[in-house]
Every structure is written in C-alpha cells, then in structure tokens.
Design a protein around this motif. Structure first.
Motif, PDB file in Angstrom:
ATOM      1  N   ALA A 161      -9.356  70.691  68.595  1.00  0.00           N
ATOM      2  CA  ALA A 161      -8.210  71.588  68.691  1.00  0.00           C
ATOM      3  C   ALA A 161      -6.978  70.832  69.152  1.00  0.00           C
ATOM      4  O   ALA A 161      -7.054  69.965  70.034  1.00  0.00           O
ATOM      5  CB  ALA A 161      -8.505  72.733  69.660  1.00  0.00           C
ATOM      6  N   HIS A 205     -10.230  82.037  72.709  1.00  0.00           N
ATOM      7  CA  HIS A 205     -11.556  82.501  73.125  1.00  0.00           C
ATOM      8  C   HIS A 205     -12.636  81.948  72.202  1.00  0.00           C
ATOM      9  O   HIS A 205     -13.738  81.599  72.663  1.00  0.00           O
ATOM     10  CB  HIS A 205     -11.597  84.029  73.124  1.00  0.00           C
ATOM     11  CG  HIS A 205     -12.898  84.597  73.628  1.00  0.00           C
ATOM     12  ND1 HIS A 205     -13.240  84.623  74.959  1.00  0.00           N
ATOM     13  CD2 HIS A 205     -13.951  85.147  72.959  1.00  0.00           C
ATOM     14  CE1 HIS A 205     -14.434  85.163  75.105  1.00  0.00           C
ATOM     15  NE2 HIS A 205     -14.884  85.499  73.911  1.00  0.00           N
ATOM     16  N   ALA A 206     -12.345  81.848  70.919  1.00  0.00           N
ATOM     17  CA  ALA A 206     -13.313  81.280  69.983  1.00  0.00           C
ATOM     18  C   ALA A 206     -13.586  79.809  70.290  1.00  0.00           C
ATOM     19  O   ALA A 206     -14.726  79.331  70.146  1.00  0.00           O
ATOM     20  CB  ALA A 206     -12.805  81.435  68.552  1.00  0.00           C
ATOM     21  N   LEU A 207     -12.557  79.086  70.730  1.00  0.00           N
ATOM     22  CA  LEU A 207     -12.745  77.684  71.106  1.00  0.00           C
ATOM     23  C   LEU A 207     -13.710  77.565  72.271  1.00  0.00           C
ATOM     24  O   LEU A 207     -14.645  76.732  72.243  1.00  0.00           O
ATOM     25  CB  LEU A 207     -11.391  77.060  71.458  1.00  0.00           C
ATOM     26  CG  LEU A 207     -11.418  75.639  72.022  1.00  0.00           C
ATOM     27  CD1 LEU A 207     -11.947  74.659  70.992  1.00  0.00           C
ATOM     28  CD2 LEU A 207     -10.030  75.223  72.503  1.00  0.00           C
ATOM     29  N   ARG A 255     -17.337  78.296  71.183  1.00  0.00           N
ATOM     30  CA  ARG A 255     -17.989  77.204  70.464  1.00  0.00           C
ATOM     31  C   ARG A 255     -18.369  76.057  71.403  1.00  0.00           C
ATOM     32  O   ARG A 255     -19.403  75.411  71.216  1.00  0.00           O
ATOM     33  CB  ARG A 255     -17.067  76.691  69.355  1.00  0.00           C
ATOM     34  CG  ARG A 255     -16.843  77.679  68.217  1.00  0.00           C
ATOM     35  CD  ARG A 255     -16.160  77.013  67.050  1.00  0.00           C
ATOM     36  NE  ARG A 255     -16.958  75.916  66.518  1.00  0.00           N
ATOM     37  CZ  ARG A 255     -16.525  75.057  65.586  1.00  0.00           C
ATOM     38  NH1 ARG A 255     -15.293  75.194  65.099  1.00  0.00           N
ATOM     39  NH2 ARG A 255     -17.306  74.092  65.149  1.00  0.00           N
ATOM     40  N   ARG A 286      -4.153  82.317  70.296  1.00  0.00           N
ATOM     41  CA  ARG A 286      -4.933  82.608  69.099  1.00  0.00           C
ATOM     42  C   ARG A 286      -6.078  81.601  68.981  1.00  0.00           C
ATOM     43  O   ARG A 286      -5.865  80.397  69.131  1.00  0.00           O
ATOM     44  CB  ARG A 286      -4.062  82.532  67.847  1.00  0.00           C
ATOM     45  CG  ARG A 286      -2.962  83.555  67.773  1.00  0.00           C
ATOM     46  CD  ARG A 286      -2.356  83.580  66.365  1.00  0.00           C
ATOM     47  NE  ARG A 286      -1.975  82.246  65.920  1.00  0.00           N
ATOM     48  CZ  ARG A 286      -0.788  81.694  66.148  1.00  0.00           C
ATOM     49  NH1 ARG A 286       0.136  82.364  66.814  1.00  0.00           N
ATOM     50  NH2 ARG A 286      -0.516  80.486  65.694  1.00  0.00           N
ATOM     51  N   ALA A 287      -7.251  82.069  68.719  1.00  0.00           N
ATOM     52  CA  ALA A 287      -8.453  81.237  68.597  1.00  0.00           C
ATOM     53  C   ALA A 287      -8.832  80.568  69.912  1.00  0.00           C
ATOM     54  O   ALA A 287      -9.728  79.726  69.931  1.00  0.00           O
ATOM     55  CB  ALA A 287      -8.272  80.166  67.518  1.00  0.00           C
ATOM     56  N   VAL A 327      -4.362  75.575  68.113  1.00  0.00           N
ATOM     57  CA  VAL A 327      -4.609  76.651  69.073  1.00  0.00           C
ATOM     58  C   VAL A 327      -3.298  76.908  69.792  1.00  0.00           C
ATOM     59  O   VAL A 327      -2.788  76.037  70.496  1.00  0.00           O
ATOM     60  CB  VAL A 327      -5.720  76.287  70.078  1.00  0.00           C
ATOM     61  CG1 VAL A 327      -5.843  77.360  71.148  1.00  0.00           C
ATOM     62  CG2 VAL A 327      -7.049  76.103  69.367  1.00  0.00           C
ATOM     63  N   ARG A 335      -7.854  71.756  64.372  1.00  0.00           N
ATOM     64  CA  ARG A 335      -7.286  73.068  64.132  1.00  0.00           C
ATOM     65  C   ARG A 335      -6.291  73.402  65.253  1.00  0.00           C
ATOM     66  O   ARG A 335      -6.482  73.009  66.400  1.00  0.00           O
ATOM     67  CB  ARG A 335      -8.384  74.134  64.099  1.00  0.00           C
ATOM     68  CG  ARG A 335      -9.299  74.017  62.888  1.00  0.00           C
ATOM     69  CD  ARG A 335      -8.586  74.447  61.620  1.00  0.00           C
ATOM     70  NE  ARG A 335      -9.483  74.463  60.465  1.00  0.00           N
ATOM     71  CZ  ARG A 335      -9.633  73.454  59.630  1.00  0.00           C
ATOM     72  NH1 ARG A 335      -8.950  72.337  59.828  1.00  0.00           N
ATOM     73  NH2 ARG A 335     -10.456  73.529  58.603  1.00  0.00           N
ATOM     74  N   TRP A 391      -3.753  71.867  70.977  1.00  0.00           N
ATOM     75  CA  TRP A 391      -3.413  73.023  71.805  1.00  0.00           C
ATOM     76  C   TRP A 391      -1.939  72.989  72.191  1.00  0.00           C
ATOM     77  O   TRP A 391      -1.474  72.047  72.825  1.00  0.00           O
ATOM     78  CB  TRP A 391      -4.309  73.012  73.039  1.00  0.00           C
ATOM     79  CG  TRP A 391      -3.938  73.956  74.131  1.00  0.00           C
ATOM     80  CD1 TRP A 391      -3.473  75.227  74.008  1.00  0.00           C
ATOM     81  CD2 TRP A 391      -4.016  73.696  75.532  1.00  0.00           C
ATOM     82  NE1 TRP A 391      -3.254  75.784  75.241  1.00  0.00           N
ATOM     83  CE2 TRP A 391      -3.582  74.862  76.205  1.00  0.00           C
ATOM     84  CE3 TRP A 391      -4.418  72.605  76.290  1.00  0.00           C
ATOM     85  CZ2 TRP A 391      -3.537  74.945  77.594  1.00  0.00           C
ATOM     86  CZ3 TRP A 391      -4.384  72.689  77.662  1.00  0.00           C
ATOM     87  CH2 TRP A 391      -3.939  73.849  78.302  1.00  0.00           C
TER      88      TRP A 391
END
Length: 714
Positions: free
Chosen positions: A185, A171-173, A176, A168-169, A341, A339, A187
């Motif tokens: 992150a 690909h967004a990581l 960015r 989750r998130a 991941v 955050r 992880w």
C-alpha cells in the motif's frame, strides 16, 4: 567455490614458530565429524574477493561454529574476521583447507533471511556482500551477549480489528495483514501528529496475529513519536529501537533482542531495514522521499528499495506512508505493484488547513509596518495567528545571509579561489568588519570584486533563518521567537511563540500551529536538482500538516508553478504522476535504470571499457566534477601481503586477471552516467561489479564510486 588454499603454508609457519620457541608443536585439531567444511565470507572490501571461501571446521569448534556466527580465519597472511554462512560435507577444492582460527562469538547474528536480503541488495546495487553486512549487523559487544535475557512476555490476545476507518481500503488493509497476506500500500496520511498512531495500530494488528513488524523512519524525532505510540498501545518491552544515536552498547543490546526473538517489533532509521525480525509480516516506511533514507556508504542502498525487496523475499505486507508522494511510489501504483490507501476528498478538505498563495514576495508595501519580504496575507496570518496560538514560519535556507550577489549587475558573488558562493554565515556584531566567506572553502573574501562589472558592492539574494528570526522578532516584539536547530534537542514552544525553522525540523505542537507561512518558498523550486519540485512539495506539506484543520497557510511563491498548485489542491498524487511522466519522457529514474560512475578519469574510463554493458545502455559523459571531493580508494582491512594471497579464481565469463599495462594516469575527477532499460537493473549492476572486480584483480590505479539510481543523477 573459492577456498582458503594457503592452509599448508599457514601450518608450516605455525610449526616453525613453535619450534623456535622451544616447545613441542601441537598437531592440528581433527576436522569435525559432521559437516566439516565452513563457507565463510571475509571482511575484505576488494571486489574480486567478493565471494565465499571454504575453511575446515576443527572438532573443538564444531558446536560453536554454526551458520550466522562471527569467525576469524587466516586470509592473506593475517587473521581477518568474517561470517560463517553455512556448513557442508565436502568442498569443491581438491587441496587441503585452512582451519578456522577462532569462533569470535557463538551468537548467530546473521539470520538466513537477512543473508538472502543482503545478497539481493548487493546484487541490485553493484556492491560487495561484506559492505552490506556492515550495514546490517552492528559491531559486537561481548558484555551485552553475556547479559541475562529478559523474561518472555505474554502474547497479545486477538481482538476485533479496528482503526483506519477514515481511509478508503484502510480497514481492508488491516484485515489482510491479520490474515497473513502480503498487501502493498502507498498510504496518503491525513495531517496532524496522528500518523504514528495509525502505524502503531497496523503494528498492533500484525503482532496480535503472530506477525512481526519493522518500521523505518527518517530521523530521531519520528522514531521518538512512534516509540511513544507503541509504548502506549503495547506496553513496555514489546518493541526495540535501532538507531545510531542510541550508542553502540544499547544498539547492540536491542539488536540481540530482535535477533533472539525476544521482541518482534523493530523501529529505527535506515539501517533498521535489515533488522532480523522473526515471523516478519509487516514492513513500513514513513516519508520515503526524505533524503535521510538514502545510505551514504557503499553500496548506497535506499531504505525504500530494501524494504520492497524484503517484502517480496519474506512475503510481508508493505506500507509506504507520507503526507506527500514520491515518484517511485507513483511508479509502484502505475505498474500495479502497490495499491493506494487514502481518504475521500471531503475528508481531506476538512482535515487540511486553508492554503493561500501570495503572488509576490513583496506584496506587503501597502502596510507601513510590514517588512519588504513579507506579503500582506502572510503578515495578517502571523498577526492573527499569534492571538490563537503558536505560528510557524518556514525558511528554505539556514544561516544568516547565505546568498550574495553584485549590487550593480546582480551576478552571483563567487569565491576567487574555488568559485563557490559567498555569504555571511552568522549575525554580524558591531565590531566586526562584515566580510563575506566562501560556503565551500571557508576563505574570507576581503578584497572581493565582481567579475562582470568590477563593482565591490554586495546585496543579499537569499536570507537565512537567522536573519529572518531577527527581522520577525523586531516586527512582532510581543512574541517569543523560537529557532530550532537540526542537531539540537526539540525546543519547547510557548503558546504565543513564533517558530522560525528550516524545512524538516519543525517542532511539534500539541493541537497544531494556528498558522504557517512558507517564506521564500520559490527558492526550493530554483535548485538545479531533479527532485526540486518533488522535494519542495514534500517539505511544504510537512509544514502544512502541522497546522490546525481550520488554520491558515500562506505560501510566497509563483502561483503558476505546478508544485504550488498541487499544494493548494492538496493533491500530491497528481503532481507525482506528472513528475513520473516527465522523467519517462526524458529518460530518468524510475522510468529507467541509471548508474553514476564517479572517480579519477583513468579509473572511470577503464571501468566503462571493461564492463560488458547490457544491450541498449547509453553512455553519457565523461564530464568533469568540480564540486565533489576525490573518491577514496578502498583498501583491504588489513592489507593482504602479496605472497600469502590465495590464488584467485577466474570469474565466470570474464578475462583472466593480469597486470594492467602502464599508461598515463589522469587524476581529474569525472562522472559517467550509464542509462539502461528498467528491466536491465540487475544485469547492469552485475556487469559493473564484474568490471570493478577485474580492475581490482589487476591492481589498476585510481578509485571509482558506483551508484545505482542515485537521488540526483548528474
């Protein structure tokens, strides 16, 4: 600003030497026409000399004397090396400045970004800048500097961003990172040996968009794994390894490749956190809970904290990855600084093996062929697993029989000289008497007698990896027994092998182990250690992550222990939050900042009295340290002569330096813990460093060691 104010005496000495040799003395060289003043930090470990000194730049050295180069200056009557930090037009010192003696090398090995990082780390850990610079810049090798540079490689072209879809998130990581942002992150990696491929993917994304990367790993095995993945993805020559195992020549060659910008990706162990990577866009650390990330030399920084500071200073993304989760990463998530991941629970359940708890360590007596230490589920897991592939058995202790106790009263067997634990370090041969040895002082306890009941009979309380391998080899005679060594090469694991290993050195197996048994796992929870539960769960998950998705993991421990329940659920995040709550309630890092001041009683008491501690600081101790070696006094290298030492500048806001009044010296080794609110971290570090500087300037006796947020306070 402090200065090299012994210039006149140095010039007169040179003139006198030249006259006595019968030659005409050479006049001093003229100062550089532009920016004639060099600000230099000298390699002297005394805290009261931890500042910048001004020197004059002679015109012949002007071209080579650039910021970041190594120089040699006259200091304390001797030539000492240092780093030229910057050049300015004027000095605040009204007198005459001493000239630079030599530019050791025109190679700028200290970049402005690394200098800022070193200063921040020194301030954060109450250390000297020169101590941090020793960690950041490896020793020089002139032949390496003169070698021709490699041909530049073609830049990688941009490609569509792929990878990390299982998180989750994830690909967004990557998106960015490619866009130049600085996400942070924590992880939670999926099991298996694919974590290094995921890291290589993130590095490739950053590199294809013009950003450099830096990854810190616990040991050589992990560096080798990521090295192979990067070579496969990026090709040869696009990344550099920085680790002590390479040797000084190869390490310095790789350091120069990074410093010069020939490569923009650096990987290595904890010292690589200071690597001068150009256009830094990503910093990452794998398994930040491993104790190998903590520097054992002053000022004792942790690689995780160094990378966190660097990410903020240089605007880089940060990834802290592991199969487990440290309490510090849990604090990052709780504060919102980072955050999470991770994968969905369904993906996690499918990826990890089945984990079962053996409620008792002696549950195998219903099987007549089972050994007393091996529960029935563990016996079946090994027997069935060997039919499908190699099986891993994790044992918490090295050695043969490292723990002994009295057979009659069960009190631990202790050495009569140092009160250390007794044990058998290796397998006994037929002609040996079988005498226990002290694991602290090494003395043989030939006439040991229990201090409680006077019995002479001993029993084993802890069985090491050597004895376990011997027992399992006899029980499973058809299997090849492999015992990896921490300081040896990675062994080859046959298909039907039984690998008996201590935590952290399990050899990787292609396709994963068929099964794993965590034997005597409860011993890891019994350690008198603040991080016992966190470290135990991290080691268990590290072993379980190497088992095939549909394999079996058996743990012999108390099923009610929170860490064991977290292992069964594969939920290290909840366990880390639980640990953080407990530390917050009890007042331990990372909820608060804690300083450990250890040394002789006289020195520790003097430093604590001298320090102007922040408001709200609680002093705990002093307590006597019985199992620690004496703290060595830090002497300057070379030792300055008193008559040539430059006049010390009064520290801002501190007392004038004056000789210490004579007092009785107590050489007892003691420890004092200073606990302050979290927001007072840098303030507490500054106060302790200033107090150490006052003691150093007064030449007070005794030595102290200051550690901010040690791994195991007290």
């Amino acid at each position: 600003m402090s200065t090299g104010s012994d210039a006149s005496s140095g010039d007169q000495l040179e003139l006198l030497r030249a006259a006595t040799r019968g030659r005409k003395p050479r006049p001093p060289a003229a100062a550089a026409a532009e920016l004639p003043v060099a600000r230099v930090t000298v390699d002297v470990p005394l805290p009261h000399l931890d500042r910048v000194f001004d020197y004059l730049v002679p015109e012949p050295m002007s071209e080579a004397a650039q910021p970041g180069v190594r120089v040699r200056v006259r200091f304390g009557g001797q030539d000492i090396e240092g780093y030229l930090l910057e050049r300015v037009g004027e000095s605040e010192h009204p007198g005459k400045l001493a000239p630079l003696r030599k530019v050791v090398s025109p190679e700028p090995v200290l970049s402005p970004a690394v200098l800022r990082l070193c200063r921040r780390v020194a301030e954060r850990y109450a250390g000297n800048l020169t101590d941090v610079l020793r960690l950041a810049v490896p020793p020089r090798h002139a032949r390496v500097e003169q070698a021709p540079r490699p041909e530049p490689l073609e830049p990688l072209t941009e490609q569509p961003i792929t990878g990390w879809e299982q998180y989750r998130a994830g690909h967004a990581l990557l998106t960015r990172i490619a866009a130049g942002d600085a996400p942070r992150a924590v992880w939670a990696a999926l099991p298996g040996r694919h974590w290094h491929d995921d890291l290589a993917t993130a590095i490739e994304v950053a590199l294809r968009h013009g950003r450099g990367s830096l990854v810190v790993l616990p040991d050589k095995r992990d560096v080798d794994a990521l090295d192979r993945s990067l070579t496969q993805r990026l090709g040869e020559g696009r990344h550099a390894r920085l680790e002590a195992d390479l040797g000084p020549t190869t390490r310095y060659r790789n350091f120069l490749a990074v410093s010069r910008g020939d490569v923009k990706v650096a990987i290595g162990t904890r010292a690589a956190a200071f690597a001068p990577v150009h256009d830094l866009g990503l910093v990452a650390i794998w398994d930040d809970g491993d104790e190998m990330h903590a520097e054992p030399r002053s000022p004792y920084p942790h690689a995780r904290e160094v990378l966190a500071v660097r990410a903020e200073l240089e605007g880089a993304a940060l990834i802290a990855g592991s199969w487990s989760r440290s309490v510090e990463c849990a604090a990052w998530l709780r504060s919102g600084w980072a955050r999470p991941v991770g994968a969905d629970r369904a993906v996690v359940r499918d990826a990890w093996p089945r984990i079962q708890v053996a409620a008792t360590a002696f549950g195998g007596r219903d099987d007549p062929s089972a050994h007393g230490r091996l529960p029935s589920p563990a016996w079946r897991a090994i027997s069935d697993g060997l039919k499908q592939g190699p099986v891993l058995v994790q044992v918490p202790r090295a050695g043969y029989l490292p723990g002994l106790a009295c057979q009659d009263c069960r009190h631990p067997a202790r050495c009569e000289h140092c009160h250390g634990p007794l044990g058998f370090p290796a397998r006994l041969k037929k002609d040996e008497a079988g005498l226990p040895e002290c694991r602290w002082c090494g003395r043989v306890a030939a006439a040991w007698r229990c201090g409680s009941c006077q019995s002479r009979r001993l029993r084993a309380t802890t069985v090491g990896v050597g004895r376990t391998a011997e027992e399992l080899g006899q029980a499973f005679s058809g299997a090849a027994v492999v015992v990896p060594q921490a300081d040896g090469p990675t062994p080859h694991v046959p298909v039907n092998a039984l690998v008996v290993s201590t935590p952290g050195i399990e050899p990787p197996v292609e396709g994963g182990y068929a099964a794993a048994v965590l034997l005597d796992a409860g011993r890891l929870l019994e350690r008198p250690d603040l991080r016992a539960s966190e470290d135990a769960l991290r080691r268990w998950l590290g072993a379980a992550a190497q088992v095939r998705p549909h394999g079996s993991v058996i743990i012999a421990a108390d099923p009610q222990a929170p860490a064991v329940q977290a292992l069964v659920r594969i939920d290290p995040g909840t366990q880390a939050e639980r640990e953080l709550d407990e530390r917050t309630e009890l007042g331990f890092p990372p909820a608060v900042v804690m300083a450990d001041v250890t040394g002789t009683a006289t020195a520790v008491n003097s430093l604590v009295r001298t320090a102007r501690l922040p408001e709200g600081t609680l002093t705990l101790g002093p307590t006597e340290v019985l199992d620690a070696s004496p703290v060595a006094a830090e002497e300057p290298k070379p030792k300055p002569q008193r008559r040539h030492i430059p006049r010390t500048q009064t520290l801002a806001g501190l007392e004038e330096s004056r000789p210490a009044e004579p007092e009785a010296i107590d050489e007892t080794q003691v420890r004092v813990l200073l606990r302050a609110p979290r927001q007072e971290l840098e303030n507490l570090a500054r106060c302790l460093h200033e107090a150490a500087a006052i003691r150093s300037s007064r030449r007070e006796p005794g030595a102290t060691r200051i550690q901010l947020n040690p791994l195991n306070p007290g």
